[in-house]
Design a protein around this motif. Sequence first.
Motif, PDB file in Angstrom:
ATOM      1  N   LEU A 106      64.165 -26.613  21.377  1.00 44.61           N
ATOM      2  CA  LEU A 106      64.856 -27.653  20.619  1.00 44.61           C
ATOM      3  C   LEU A 106      64.935 -27.280  19.145  1.00 44.61           C
ATOM      4  CD1 LEU A 106      66.192 -30.417  20.434  1.00 44.61           C
ATOM      5  CD2 LEU A 106      63.912 -31.456  20.299  1.00 44.61           C
ATOM      6  N   ALA A 107      63.873 -26.689  18.607  1.00 47.43           N
ATOM      7  CA  ALA A 107      63.882 -26.267  17.207  1.00 47.43           C
ATOM      8  C   ALA A 107      64.978 -25.232  16.955  1.00 47.43           C
ATOM      9  CB  ALA A 107      62.520 -25.695  16.823  1.00 47.43           C
ATOM     10  N   ILE A 108      65.140 -24.312  17.883  1.00 47.50           N
ATOM     11  CA  ILE A 108      66.179 -23.286  17.751  1.00 47.50           C
ATOM     12  C   ILE A 108      67.565 -23.929  17.789  1.00 47.50           C
ATOM     13  CG2 ILE A 108      67.276 -21.352  18.948  1.00 47.50           C
ATOM     14  CD1 ILE A 108      64.504 -20.357  19.678  1.00 47.50           C
ATOM     15  N   ALA A 109      67.745 -24.897  18.681  1.00 44.57           N
ATOM     16  CA  ALA A 109      69.044 -25.569  18.775  1.00 44.57           C
ATOM     17  C   ALA A 109      69.371 -26.316  17.496  1.00 44.57           C
ATOM     18  CB  ALA A 109      69.041 -26.527  19.971  1.00 44.57           C
ATOM     19  N   VAL A 110      68.378 -27.015  16.930  1.00 41.09           N
ATOM     20  CA  VAL A 110      68.598 -27.750  15.679  1.00 41.09           C
ATOM     21  C   VAL A 110      68.873 -26.775  14.541  1.00 41.09           C
ATOM     22  CG1 VAL A 110      67.517 -29.221  13.933  1.00 41.09           C
ATOM     23  CG2 VAL A 110      67.251 -29.755  16.363  1.00 41.09           C
ATOM     24  N   ALA A 111      68.086 -25.707  14.470  1.00 36.46           N
ATOM     25  CA  ALA A 111      68.280 -24.712  13.416  1.00 36.46           C
ATOM     26  C   ALA A 111      69.670 -24.090  13.500  1.00 36.46           C
ATOM     27  CB  ALA A 111      67.205 -23.630  13.507  1.00 36.46           C
ATOM     28  N   THR A 112      70.158 -23.906  14.703  1.00 39.59           N
ATOM     29  CA  THR A 112      71.505 -23.363  14.888  1.00 39.59           C
ATOM     30  C   THR A 112      72.554 -24.318  14.333  1.00 39.59           C
ATOM     31  OG1 THR A 112      70.796 -22.161  16.872  1.00 39.59           O
ATOM     32  CG2 THR A 112      73.159 -22.504  16.591  1.00 39.59           C
TER      33      THR A 112
END
Length: 271
Positions: free
Chosen positions: A68-74
């Motif tokens: 989820l962190a990667i998706a938000v950062a993207t």
Amino acid sequence: LPRPPPAAAGSCAVGPCGRRAYAPPAERKRFYQNVSISQGEGGFEINLDHRKLKTPQAKLFTVPSEALAIAVATEWDSQKDTIKFYTMHLTTLCNTALDNPTQRNKTQLIRAAVKFLETDTVCYRVEEPPALAELQKNEWDPVVAWAEKRYNVTIGSSTSILGPNIPASTKETFVSHLASYNMWALQGIEFIITQLKSLILSMSLIDRHITVEKAVLLSRLEEEYQIRRWGNVEWAHDYDLCELRARTAAGTLFVHLCSESSTVKHKLLQD
């Protein structure tokens, strides 16, 4: 420190004489170069250059899974010259889960979701025109039948303005099922339900029985029927359709990522 406001398609501000004036969606000039994630004590954090992202209520923006962190950062990394907050649905959902602006607990979230059964889109049918009634039967009945078999419940449909009489046992079954999700996932489920106006379509989507495109089409069945019959304003229809698909897809991804416990092995935004 960066605190994005809740993303929305637009907001109303009270203007002179008490009239409400439409305010365009918030945008802000991009103030950072690099986006990264790091693991802290409470979970995974988002870093904009060397500053940690915070919620609108100034809480540290921390999410439970690396995926989820990667998706938000993207989402943050994909912003160009300006930050279009209204396009960042995952960020908005995380802000909602962290700040909980309505101050509801898990039981209240579940009850609110199940209450949608009483006005579920796929349970309300028309008798006229016959072509639309037939379309609803052909497209909605299979989804209702799937849900009844999947959860071992009785749902049915009705042409009455009062809607179908949903048995108490059916509601309690959905209450028990939704209780298996955590608070974050429940926020995402409620978000999907409000987009589709249907608990049944939402659960079909989360359970991967139907696709996002199919769920959105079924939620707009009467509108699509009228458009095919009378035509449409092209740009308005296309914009609404794309927006609804984007929000529904984001909500579905959010639910799955909030239930994700495995660690993502690759580095964020790796060249």
